[in-house]
Design an enzyme around this catalytic site. Structure first.
Site, PDB file in Angstrom:
ATOM      1  N   GLY A  43       7.491   3.857   7.315  1.00  0.00           N
ATOM      2  CA  GLY A  43       7.230   2.579   6.142  1.00  0.00           C
ATOM      3  C   GLY A  43       6.564   4.553   5.545  1.00  0.00           C
ATOM      4  O   GLY A  43       7.492   5.465   6.185  1.00  0.00           O
TER       5      GLY A  43
ATOM      6  N   ASP B 250       0.064  -6.880  -1.788  1.00  0.00           N
ATOM      7  CA  ASP B 250       1.751  -6.525  -1.846  1.00  0.00           C
ATOM      8  C   ASP B 250       2.093  -7.457  -0.757  1.00  0.00           C
ATOM      9  O   ASP B 250       2.997  -7.261   0.007  1.00  0.00           O
ATOM     10  CB  ASP B 250       1.833  -4.998  -0.349  1.00  0.00           C
ATOM     11  CG  ASP B 250       3.102  -4.254  -0.763  1.00  0.00           C
ATOM     12  OD1 ASP B 250       3.962  -4.580  -1.570  1.00  0.00           O
ATOM     13  OD2 ASP B 250       4.115  -3.877  -0.482  1.00  0.00           O
TER      14      ASP B 250
ATOM     15  N   LYS C  33       0.220   1.885  14.997  1.00  0.00           N
ATOM     16  CA  LYS C  33       0.950   1.985  13.898  1.00  0.00           C
ATOM     17  C   LYS C  33       0.177   4.100  13.937  1.00  0.00           C
ATOM     18  O   LYS C  33      -1.655   3.556  13.621  1.00  0.00           O
ATOM     19  CB  LYS C  33      -0.041   1.221  12.868  1.00  0.00           C
ATOM     20  CG  LYS C  33       0.453   1.555  11.578  1.00  0.00           C
ATOM     21  CD  LYS C  33       0.302   0.518  10.833  1.00  0.00           C
ATOM     22  CE  LYS C  33       0.416   0.511   8.785  1.00  0.00           C
ATOM     23  NZ  LYS C  33       0.165  -0.479   8.598  1.00  0.00           N
TER      24      LYS C  33
ATOM     25  N   GLY D 219       9.368   0.593  13.801  1.00  0.00           N
ATOM     26  CA  GLY D 219       9.286  -0.108  12.279  1.00  0.00           C
ATOM     27  C   GLY D 219       8.893   1.517  11.208  1.00  0.00           C
ATOM     28  O   GLY D 219       8.703   2.776  12.421  1.00  0.00           O
TER      29      GLY D 219
ATOM     30  N   VAL E  27       5.700   2.453  13.231  1.00  0.00           N
ATOM     31  CA  VAL E  27       5.192   2.226  14.082  1.00  0.00           C
ATOM     32  C   VAL E  27       5.512   2.134  15.168  1.00  0.00           C
ATOM     33  O   VAL E  27       6.998   1.349  15.641  1.00  0.00           O
ATOM     34  CB  VAL E  27       5.369   0.672  13.699  1.00  0.00           C
ATOM     35  CG1 VAL E  27       4.863  -0.424  14.658  1.00  0.00           C
ATOM     36  CG2 VAL E  27       4.887   0.275  12.047  1.00  0.00           C
TER      37      VAL E  27
END
Length: 301
Positions: free
Chosen positions: A30, A149, A50, A28, A35
């Site tokens: 962001g 969120d 993370k 992942g 991640v």
């Protein structure tokens, strides 16, 4: 399925060690961090690592680095308080030094809800999954925490099946209710398609809004999407009328804001004919612009 959010002081997290030499698989990414698939030592348990690089040379990340570091610390602190809820990602540990901030989390490997929805869900499946999302939000709201969120990308599944355990993740925008402004929030945060009308309205936002109620609006948009495969608000102008993608995006945002503030929810009857009256009524109750009349509180869960 229930969650017992702990209200007692949270003990310090135990020391956590992971194999820092083996973070090759990115699972992942962001705006502020990446991640990776990691391995916990000495148990060998697979975890999600993370990683926020304090020495990043990425100009966009450096511009908000201090804010992101504080966000990582806040997320870890809030997750500590929510460990009793199986529908909120489990914090394994948090590590920080001069070079990085590392949040170690349970690995949830069934993919996100956005991807899962591409296959379509029966209403019974939606009911089962959405109930778990409400349990997670209730655990947050009981402690005065607003997620801020809620969207399908921030909801993971334990496995790619309709009987999966739902896990809410990414509390980077989450915040504990403060004593100021009667415990209300003033920040303009969240993903545009899921933001509540009180956040779009600058005057209301300045006076402070109820973070829990705004989370429930976002949940209402999510439920609408899960049941119909569509968003509740029409905000797609004709592309050929604009000279640039930026102009198009600006107009799209303006149309979205207008529709949300007006509560102009669009039900495509051809799609919603297959949804039960109870399902449609729940969506309508969540997407009322007047918080006093909306079903937008912790009691829903």
């Amino acid at each position: 399925m229930g969650c017992g959010a702990s209200t007692s002081p949270t003990p310090a997290m135990p020391d956590v060690r992971y194999d820092a030499s083996n973070l090759a698989t990115r699972i992942g990414s962001g705006a502020s961090c990446d991640v990776f698939l990691g391995t916990l030592l000495p148990s060998g348990e697979q975890v999600a690592v993370k990683l926020l690089d304090k020495l990043t040379t990425n100009p966009k990340r450096r511009a908000v680095l201090a804010e992101d570091i504080e966000g990582a610390r806040t997320e870890a602190a809030l997750l500590k308080q929510l460990q009793d809820c199986s529908h909120i990602v489990r914090l394994v540990g948090f590590l920080e030094d001069d070079k990085k901030a590392v949040t170690v989390l349970e690995l949830v490997s069934g993919g996100d809800l956005l991807t899962a929805m591409e296959q379509g869900y029966r209403e019974d499946d939606v009911k089962r999954l959405f109930a778990q999302i409400l349990v997670a939000l209730s655990a947050c709201h009981e402690l005065g925490i607003a997620h801020r969120d809620i969207k399908p990308e921030n909801i993971l599944l334990s496995r790619p099946r309709t009987d999966a355990r739902v896990v809410v993740v990414d509390l980077g925008f989450a915040k504990m209710r403060s004593k100021g402004l009667r415990g209300r929030f003033t920040s303009n945060l969240g993903s545009p398609m899921y933001k509540a009308p009180e956040i779009w309205d600058r005057d209301v936002r300045a006076r402070g809004y109820d973070g829990a109620a705004s989370d429930m609006w976002s949940a209402g948009v999510l439920l609408f999407l899960m049941l119909s495969g569509q968003f509740p608000f029409r905000c797609q102008p004709a592309m050929k009328a604009f000279k640039s993608a930026r102009d198009y995006a600006r107009m799209q945002r303006k149309l979205l804001r207008t529709a949300v503030l007006a509560g102009d929810v669009h039900f495509d009857e051809a799609v919603w004919a297959d949804v039960s009256p109870a399902g449609r009524a729940l969506v309508s109750s969540l997407l009322r612009t007047d918080v006093r009349k909306a079903l937008r509180g912790p009691m829903l869960a």
